[in-house]
Design a protein around this motif. Sequence first.
Motif, PDB file in Angstrom:
ATOM      1  N   ALA A 200      -1.622  15.579   2.207  1.00  0.00           N
ATOM      2  CA  ALA A 200      -1.110  14.581   2.232  1.00  0.00           C
ATOM      3  C   ALA A 200      -0.959  14.083   3.741  1.00  0.00           C
ATOM      4  O   ALA A 200      -1.145  12.896   3.939  1.00  0.00           O
ATOM      5  CB  ALA A 200       0.132  14.332   1.509  1.00  0.00           C
ATOM      6  N   ALA A 201      -0.676  14.978   4.651  1.00  0.00           N
ATOM      7  CA  ALA A 201      -0.564  14.611   5.919  1.00  0.00           C
ATOM      8  C   ALA A 201      -1.724  14.231   6.605  1.00  0.00           C
ATOM      9  O   ALA A 201      -1.668  13.231   7.562  1.00  0.00           O
ATOM     10  CB  ALA A 201       0.124  15.598   6.857  1.00  0.00           C
ATOM     11  N   ARG A 202      -2.968  14.831   6.149  1.00  0.00           N
ATOM     12  CA  ARG A 202      -4.279  14.296   6.833  1.00  0.00           C
ATOM     13  C   ARG A 202      -4.557  12.993   6.088  1.00  0.00           C
ATOM     14  O   ARG A 202      -5.029  12.195   6.949  1.00  0.00           O
ATOM     15  CB  ARG A 202      -5.411  15.229   6.242  1.00  0.00           C
ATOM     16  N   LEU A 203      -4.288  12.708   4.868  1.00  0.00           N
ATOM     17  CA  LEU A 203      -4.406  11.422   4.531  1.00  0.00           C
ATOM     18  C   LEU A 203      -3.564  10.291   5.135  1.00  0.00           C
ATOM     19  O   LEU A 203      -4.213   9.341   5.399  1.00  0.00           O
ATOM     20  CB  LEU A 203      -4.230  11.138   2.850  1.00  0.00           C
ATOM     21  N   GLY A 204      -2.467  10.713   5.691  1.00  0.00           N
ATOM     22  CA  GLY A 204      -1.505   9.922   6.368  1.00  0.00           C
ATOM     23  C   GLY A 204      -2.114   9.657   7.700  1.00  0.00           C
ATOM     24  O   GLY A 204      -2.095   8.533   7.958  1.00  0.00           O
ATOM     25  N   GLN A 205      -2.507  10.652   8.225  1.00  0.00           N
ATOM     26  CA  GLN A 205      -3.197  10.374   9.754  1.00  0.00           C
ATOM     27  C   GLN A 205      -4.516   9.540   9.677  1.00  0.00           C
ATOM     28  O   GLN A 205      -4.703   8.560  10.577  1.00  0.00           O
ATOM     29  CB  GLN A 205      -3.478  11.477  10.444  1.00  0.00           C
ATOM     30  N   ALA A 206      -5.352   9.801   8.626  1.00  0.00           N
ATOM     31  CA  ALA A 206      -6.494   9.033   8.076  1.00  0.00           C
ATOM     32  C   ALA A 206      -6.103   7.403   8.268  1.00  0.00           C
ATOM     33  O   ALA A 206      -6.868   6.432   8.568  1.00  0.00           O
ATOM     34  CB  ALA A 206      -7.380   9.596   7.146  1.00  0.00           C
ATOM     35  N   ALA A 207      -5.053   7.125   7.670  1.00  0.00           N
ATOM     36  CA  ALA A 207      -4.661   5.918   7.349  1.00  0.00           C
ATOM     37  C   ALA A 207      -4.029   5.111   8.505  1.00  0.00           C
ATOM     38  O   ALA A 207      -3.846   3.969   8.525  1.00  0.00           O
ATOM     39  CB  ALA A 207      -3.302   5.812   6.165  1.00  0.00           C
ATOM     40  N   GLY A 208      -3.736   5.892   9.579  1.00  0.00           N
ATOM     41  CA  GLY A 208      -3.270   5.427  10.625  1.00  0.00           C
ATOM     42  C   GLY A 208      -1.848   5.435  11.193  1.00  0.00           C
ATOM     43  O   GLY A 208      -1.201   4.894  12.153  1.00  0.00           O
TER      44      GLY A 208
ATOM     45  N   LEU B 290      -3.360   6.253  -3.324  1.00  0.00           N
ATOM     46  CA  LEU B 290      -3.774   6.018  -1.765  1.00  0.00           C
ATOM     47  C   LEU B 290      -3.307   4.371  -1.268  1.00  0.00           C
ATOM     48  O   LEU B 290      -3.156   4.048  -0.186  1.00  0.00           O
ATOM     49  CB  LEU B 290      -5.349   6.100  -1.330  1.00  0.00           C
ATOM     50  N   HIS B 291      -3.112   3.590  -2.381  1.00  0.00           N
ATOM     51  CA  HIS B 291      -2.583   2.339  -2.197  1.00  0.00           C
ATOM     52  C   HIS B 291      -1.301   2.386  -1.517  1.00  0.00           C
ATOM     53  O   HIS B 291      -0.784   1.366  -0.681  1.00  0.00           O
ATOM     54  CB  HIS B 291      -2.521   1.497  -3.507  1.00  0.00           C
ATOM     55  N   LEU B 292      -0.418   3.513  -1.783  1.00  0.00           N
ATOM     56  CA  LEU B 292       0.829   3.721  -1.408  1.00  0.00           C
ATOM     57  C   LEU B 292       0.887   3.860   0.108  1.00  0.00           C
ATOM     58  O   LEU B 292       1.899   3.683   0.958  1.00  0.00           O
ATOM     59  CB  LEU B 292       1.333   4.978  -1.867  1.00  0.00           C
ATOM     60  N   LEU B 293      -0.521   4.138   0.800  1.00  0.00           N
ATOM     61  CA  LEU B 293      -0.407   4.175   2.341  1.00  0.00           C
ATOM     62  C   LEU B 293      -0.666   2.988   2.857  1.00  0.00           C
ATOM     63  O   LEU B 293      -0.812   2.879   4.228  1.00  0.00           O
ATOM     64  CB  LEU B 293      -1.588   5.231   2.490  1.00  0.00           C
ATOM     65  N   GLU B 294      -0.832   1.838   2.388  1.00  0.00           N
ATOM     66  CA  GLU B 294      -1.305   0.482   2.984  1.00  0.00           C
ATOM     67  C   GLU B 294      -0.263   0.183   3.914  1.00  0.00           C
ATOM     68  O   GLU B 294       0.855   0.123   3.430  1.00  0.00           O
ATOM     69  CB  GLU B 294      -1.880  -0.319   1.991  1.00  0.00           C
ATOM     70  N   PHE B 295      -0.308  -0.313   4.917  1.00  0.00           N
ATOM     71  CA  PHE B 295       0.497  -0.886   5.798  1.00  0.00           C
ATOM     72  C   PHE B 295      -0.283  -2.122   6.904  1.00  0.00           C
ATOM     73  O   PHE B 295      -1.595  -2.077   6.932  1.00  0.00           O
ATOM     74  CB  PHE B 295       1.266  -0.054   6.592  1.00  0.00           C
TER      75      PHE B 295
ATOM     76  N   THR C 169       5.349  10.573  -2.407  1.00  0.00           N
ATOM     77  CA  THR C 169       5.267  12.113  -2.636  1.00  0.00           C
ATOM     78  C   THR C 169       3.799  12.666  -2.533  1.00  0.00           C
ATOM     79  O   THR C 169       2.887  11.764  -3.062  1.00  0.00           O
ATOM     80  CB  THR C 169       5.751  12.546  -4.333  1.00  0.00           C
ATOM     81  N   ALA C 170       3.879  13.898  -1.836  1.00  0.00           N
ATOM     82  CA  ALA C 170       2.447  14.530  -1.951  1.00  0.00           C
ATOM     83  C   ALA C 170       1.660  14.538  -2.839  1.00  0.00           C
ATOM     84  O   ALA C 170       0.482  14.191  -2.978  1.00  0.00           O
ATOM     85  CB  ALA C 170       2.425  15.825  -0.905  1.00  0.00           C
ATOM     86  N   PRO C 171       2.122  14.869  -4.344  1.00  0.00           N
ATOM     87  CA  PRO C 171       1.553  14.949  -5.563  1.00  0.00           C
ATOM     88  C   PRO C 171       0.834  13.498  -5.918  1.00  0.00           C
ATOM     89  O   PRO C 171      -0.345  13.549  -6.311  1.00  0.00           O
ATOM     90  CB  PRO C 171       2.477  15.383  -6.534  1.00  0.00           C
ATOM     91  N   ALA C 172       1.600  12.759  -5.595  1.00  0.00           N
ATOM     92  CA  ALA C 172       1.198  11.089  -5.910  1.00  0.00           C
ATOM     93  C   ALA C 172      -0.127  10.809  -5.169  1.00  0.00           C
ATOM     94  O   ALA C 172      -1.265  10.283  -5.583  1.00  0.00           O
ATOM     95  CB  ALA C 172       2.026  10.122  -5.600  1.00  0.00           C
ATOM     96  N   LEU C 173      -0.263  11.408  -3.851  1.00  0.00           N
ATOM     97  CA  LEU C 173      -1.399  11.152  -2.981  1.00  0.00           C
ATOM     98  C   LEU C 173      -2.529  12.042  -3.390  1.00  0.00           C
ATOM     99  O   LEU C 173      -3.618  11.500  -3.548  1.00  0.00           O
ATOM    100  CB  LEU C 173      -1.040  11.068  -1.569  1.00  0.00           C
ATOM    101  N   VAL C 174      -2.233  13.169  -3.393  1.00  0.00           N
ATOM    102  CA  VAL C 174      -3.278  14.402  -3.637  1.00  0.00           C
ATOM    103  C   VAL C 174      -3.778  14.525  -5.161  1.00  0.00           C
ATOM    104  O   VAL C 174      -4.931  14.503  -5.293  1.00  0.00           O
ATOM    105  CB  VAL C 174      -2.604  15.682  -3.081  1.00  0.00           C
TER     106      VAL C 174
END
Length: 335
Positions: free
Chosen positions: A81-89, A54-59, A44-49
Motif C-alpha cells: 500500500a505504501a508503494r501505491l501511495g508513493q506512486a500516486a505522488g 485506487l480511487h481512494l488515492l486521488e488528490f 486501509t491497506a486491504p482496501a488498496l491491495v
Amino acid sequence: MPLNAATKAARLSVAPMMDWTDRHCRYLHRLLCRNALLYTEMVTAPALVRGGALHLLEFSPEEHPVALQLGGSDPVELAHAARLGQAAGYDEINLNVGCPSDRVQSGCFGAVLMERPGLVAECVAEMRAAVDIEVTVKCRIGVDDQTPEEVLPEFLARIVAAGCERVTIHARKAWLQGLSPKENRDIPPLDYPLVHRMKEYFPNLHISMNGGITSLDQAEELLAAGMDGVMIGRAAYHQPADILCQADRRIYGAGEDSDPVEAVRQMLPYIEAHLTAGGRLHQITRHMLGLFAGRPGARGWRRMLSEGAAKAGAGPELVEAALTQIPSVAETEAG
C-alpha cells in the motif's frame, strides 16, 4: 541533512479525520494555508491491495505537501500500500496506531496496535524498505490499563529502531473497552507533560503534539516549549479560518495572512470542475460551513449552504449568493 517537504511542513498539520479530510476539504485548507501539512482520511491497506480501491488515492496537485494515512497490521500488505501511495505522488506515508473505532480494532489496526509494538516496528521497517518517501506513525500514549509512562518509551524506541524519524502523539490514552470513538476524543485526560518528556528521551525524533489543541496561540506555546510540530484536528475543520489563515505568517514566518472570502472565490472554479465531472455541490460545501465561524454573517452563510447545496442543480451561484451574507462582501457589492 536538509528537511524534506513533509517534515518541514509538519511544524503545523491538520489531523487525518474520517469523513472529513477528503480531497475537497484539503483543497480548501490549502487555499487558506500554503505551508501546513495535510493528511488524508485513513485508507486501509486491504482496501488498496485486496480491494483495488485506487480511487481512494486521488488528490489534486495543489494539495502538496500531503500525507497518506494507512490503516493495517500486515507488514507486507502495508508495504504494498505504501508503494501505491508513493506512486500516486504522496509526500509521506503515515501509519495509524491511534484510531479507537470498533471496526478498526476488529481488523487489528489503529490504537489496538499500541499493545503490539513489535508488530508496529515490523510494519514500519517493511514500509521504509518499500518506499523512498518518509514513513511516520500517529499513536496514542497507551490504551486501556497500560501505564503510558512505561509503554510509550518502549513503543517509541521500537519504531525508531525500525527507521521511523517522525511521530505524532495524541496525548490521550484510548479506552478500547467502555468508551465510544467520540468519547475517546474528549474523556481520557490529556498528558502533555508526558509527550514533552518523550522529546527529552528521544531528542532526534521529530515529535508533533496532538489532542485538545484549539488555537494558533496554543500551537505557538507548544512549539516554544520544545515540540517539533503541532497537529490540530476538529478546530481546524470547524473553524478553519481561525487556525489556518494566519498560520503561514505565525508558524512558518512566510507570507501574508489569507482571506476566507478570497478562498471562497478561489473555490468556484474547483466547484465548477467537480460539477462538470458529475459531482454534487454539497460534497464540497459541507467542508466550507465553518469558514466564517464566529464572524458576522456566519449563520446566514451556513444556513444558505446547508439548505441549498444538496438540491438538484445547485451550483457555484449558490455559493456566491451565500457569500453576500458576509457583511464585508455585501457592502463591497452594494458600493
